[in-house]
Design an enzyme around this catalytic site. Sequence first.
Site, PDB file in Angstrom:
ATOM      1  N   CYS A  11       0.840  -1.194   0.000  1.00  0.00           N
ATOM      2  CA  CYS A  11       0.000   0.000   0.000  1.00  0.00           C
ATOM      3  C   CYS A  11       0.876   1.246   0.000  1.00  0.00           C
ATOM      4  CB  CYS A  11      -0.942   0.016   1.202  1.00  0.00           C
ATOM      5  SG  CYS A  11      -0.074   0.257   2.763  1.00  0.00           S
ATOM      6  N   CYS A  14       3.554   1.622   2.623  1.00  0.00           N
ATOM      7  CA  CYS A  14       4.804   0.896   2.333  1.00  0.00           C
ATOM      8  C   CYS A  14       5.731   1.747   1.473  1.00  0.00           C
ATOM      9  CB  CYS A  14       4.502  -0.414   1.606  1.00  0.00           C
ATOM     10  SG  CYS A  14       3.521  -1.583   2.542  1.00  0.00           S
ATOM     11  N   ASP A 437       9.639  29.095 -30.595  1.00  0.00           N
ATOM     12  CA  ASP A 437      10.718  29.447 -31.516  1.00  0.00           C
ATOM     13  C   ASP A 437      10.115  29.514 -32.921  1.00  0.00           C
ATOM     14  OD1 ASP A 437      13.381  29.708 -32.601  1.00  0.00           O
ATOM     15  OD2 ASP A 437      13.188  27.614 -33.220  1.00  0.00           O
ATOM     16  N   ASP A 635      13.563  23.757 -31.210  1.00  0.00           N
ATOM     17  CA  ASP A 635      14.122  22.567 -31.859  1.00  0.00           C
ATOM     18  C   ASP A 635      15.635  22.626 -32.051  1.00  0.00           C
ATOM     19  OD1 ASP A 635      14.116  24.561 -33.856  1.00  0.00           O
ATOM     20  OD2 ASP A 635      14.139  23.040 -35.424  1.00  0.00           O
ATOM     21  N   ASP A 639      18.112  26.925 -28.778  1.00  0.00           N
ATOM     22  CA  ASP A 639      16.946  26.960 -27.901  1.00  0.00           C
ATOM     23  C   ASP A 639      17.193  26.284 -26.560  1.00  0.00           C
ATOM     24  OD1 ASP A 639      15.287  28.209 -29.843  1.00  0.00           O
ATOM     25  OD2 ASP A 639      15.034  26.282 -30.844  1.00  0.00           O
TER      26      ASP A 639
END
Length: 834
Positions: A11, A14, A437, A635, A639
């Site tokens: 559970c 734990c 961008d 990309d 960036d």
Amino acid sequence: MEQYTVTGMSCAACSARVEKAVSKVPGVTACSVSLLTNSMGVEGTASAEAIVKAVEDAGYGASKKGAAQTQPTGAEDALQDRETPALKRRLIASLVFLIILMYVSMGHMMWGWPLPPWFDGNHVAMGLMQLLLTVAIMVINQRFFISGFKGLLHRAPNMDTLVALGAGASFVYSTYALFAMTDAQVRGDMDAVMMYMHEFYFESAAMILTLITVGKMLEARSKGRTTDALKSLMKLAPKTAVLLRGGEEVTVPIQQVRRGDVFVVRPGENIPVDGVVLEGASAVNEAALTGESIPVDKAAGDPVSAATVNQSGYIRCEATRVGEDTTLSQIIRMVSDAAATKAPIAKVADRVSGVFVPVVIAIAAVTVIVWMLTGQTFGYALARGISVLVISCPCALGLATPVAIMVGSGMGAKNGILFKTAASLEAAGRVQIVALDKTGTITSGEPRVTDILPAEGVSEDELLEAAYALEQKSEHPLAKAILKLAEVRGTAASMVTDFQAKPGNGLTAVLDGAALAGGNLGFISRQAEVPQTMRQAAEHLAESGKTPLFFSRGGVLMGIIAVADTIKPDSAQAVRELQNMGIHVVMLTGDNARTAQAVGREAGVDEVIAGVLPEGKESVIRRLRVQGKVMMVGDGINDAPALTRADVGVAIGAGTDIAIDAADVVLMKSRLADVPAAIRLSRATLRNIHENLFWAFIYNVIGIPLAAGVWIPLFGWQLNPMFGAAAMSLSSFCVVTNALRLNFFNIRSAKRDRKIKTQIQVKETKTMEKTMKIEGMMCPHCEARVKKCLEALPEVTEAIVSHEKGTAVLTLNAEIADSTLKKTVEDQGYTVIG
């Protein structure tokens, strides 16, 4: 992050105990334990031995995940559902004995169902029969008692402790009543015998164990379904590859493929590893990785990825990435890591789970004492206490967040959206500003010809033929756009002589004895007369974000070819969807303001910030974060700083590895439309987590007082321990089932989009310039020092410093006092003179 497999957890208490124990190990900087996948992610310098020992000292088992488990086949085996079959066997065996027990205890006593003759009037024999049947069920479900009391001994009680205490208390008290009954039988006190007969709770003990097993089985089956997306990815991994060795084709296991090996793929076969096509052409279905159903054409030089399907031609490829390095393995690792991490929203449930079980045990003890003080029998008071123990469910709290995260990240992976962590999946739904961008994100990143305007008396074909002849020797990106169009149209390639490139101006050459020139307006104006109509057309093209290239031959203008980096087909729609969600959309670019504004208008963004360098992008993101949660989408290498600075960094999958490494989310399809889809999925996952947490909390808030008998004096409501066990067994199942509803959520549909409530008002950024005259700069090192100190100021977007000119040209995003600029430079040992 190192991954470990943890055993013995039942559970949320734990997982909280394990997490707390490992976090105390010297050298551990972060630890996250997933109850859902029985996994643990640990960051830091601590040794694996120390971490495993800490888990074992806490009462659980642990082992480091080997390399095989990060491979698709090994990981698939690790996720195999072994729990459900074992629980099913336990349940069937328990039901066999429970049916007999219920027949004896309730069927005969309540409804007079017949029993064998030797039981007639022999209540002690019936009691012994119930005891033996209950013992059999307890032995079958001994795992509850072993785990429960083990947790108690380690001072880390868990859900199994509650079950063990509830069922154990019922059994012990019933056994006491049985012995008391034998004494009454000997004394001939039949009224006492009948009284003790009604004090038996053997069927409650057996029913509690059986019903909890039912709930555990349903929960295990549902939990298995939450990893379906991950398992389906693993099943895509090819098991063999056909290699070319010594001129012959040899089929080998996928583990034997090495980088540099040459493999072949026939139509209909899966590509075994990532590679590059050496020979042949084909259409490859990449839906398994990107979700895109349209096949992608592949020819020599093109990359191919593992688990994609070769649909048409025979291709020969060279392996470039194998084993854990393949795109498929990286996707699997990202989804697995997301499941192994925790979302910030889970912290509240974790804190509650850590103290939940001890508090429930205390409430049960108080319940028994209070009812006895009110004059009730011990049996009645015990029944109330047992009801409290068996209705309380820490599992629902512990599963509320991870099951939704697992299903959400799995849904994202199936649609080509990879969330690296649970925190990024949560954060994406909270963004208020999205910074995009321009090049490669909003636009395609590849210039193409948009307009051909021949001069009077010149045809389009003649203009393109002249431009093609001139540009074919150029390496400029704009030249490639003209070459590509010429090749598509089948334009004849004429050979030129005396080719020369004039940097910053254009090109010159000789074609069939006539001077050929191409370039900007200023350059061509010196080669040929440019009519006013062509000048106006060029101005209009420039205002639209296009670059007009003029061409002349023999001193006569031939016309204009306009080239531009056009926006992707889905960009404008994606921006509209973001705006409909209440998100402010900003475009960042290093391009000039005129081009940026043209692209911004076409895409429909709210704000355009142009002329920013990589460091400038990072400072813009820093400034936007003051106004709200920011997502940066990019990309390229330039960036990466901005992606790292943003609250959520999103990398377009076709971008560079550096951008992907710096990002929190990766879009495999390289489509801007996946940005609103990712936010939509995150918001749906957050809603699901809130629903799960509400259900888990409200269940316990309502169930525990009802089980304790709080409402008995007012309404007469009381809860039988067996119904409490049934409610407990179903609580976790309901939470997991609710999370599975995410599988039916359409992340592409904008019908349910709602604007987020926000008070932020993003101010328009005005770009200003200032030039400082500085004395004392002697070399490039001085330039770098001045540049660094100036760009550290939040108002300075960029500083272009020249020691030769003795100047620093500043691009500002806000007003700043001259005295502040002067002091900043002079603190470095230089003199500002104006």
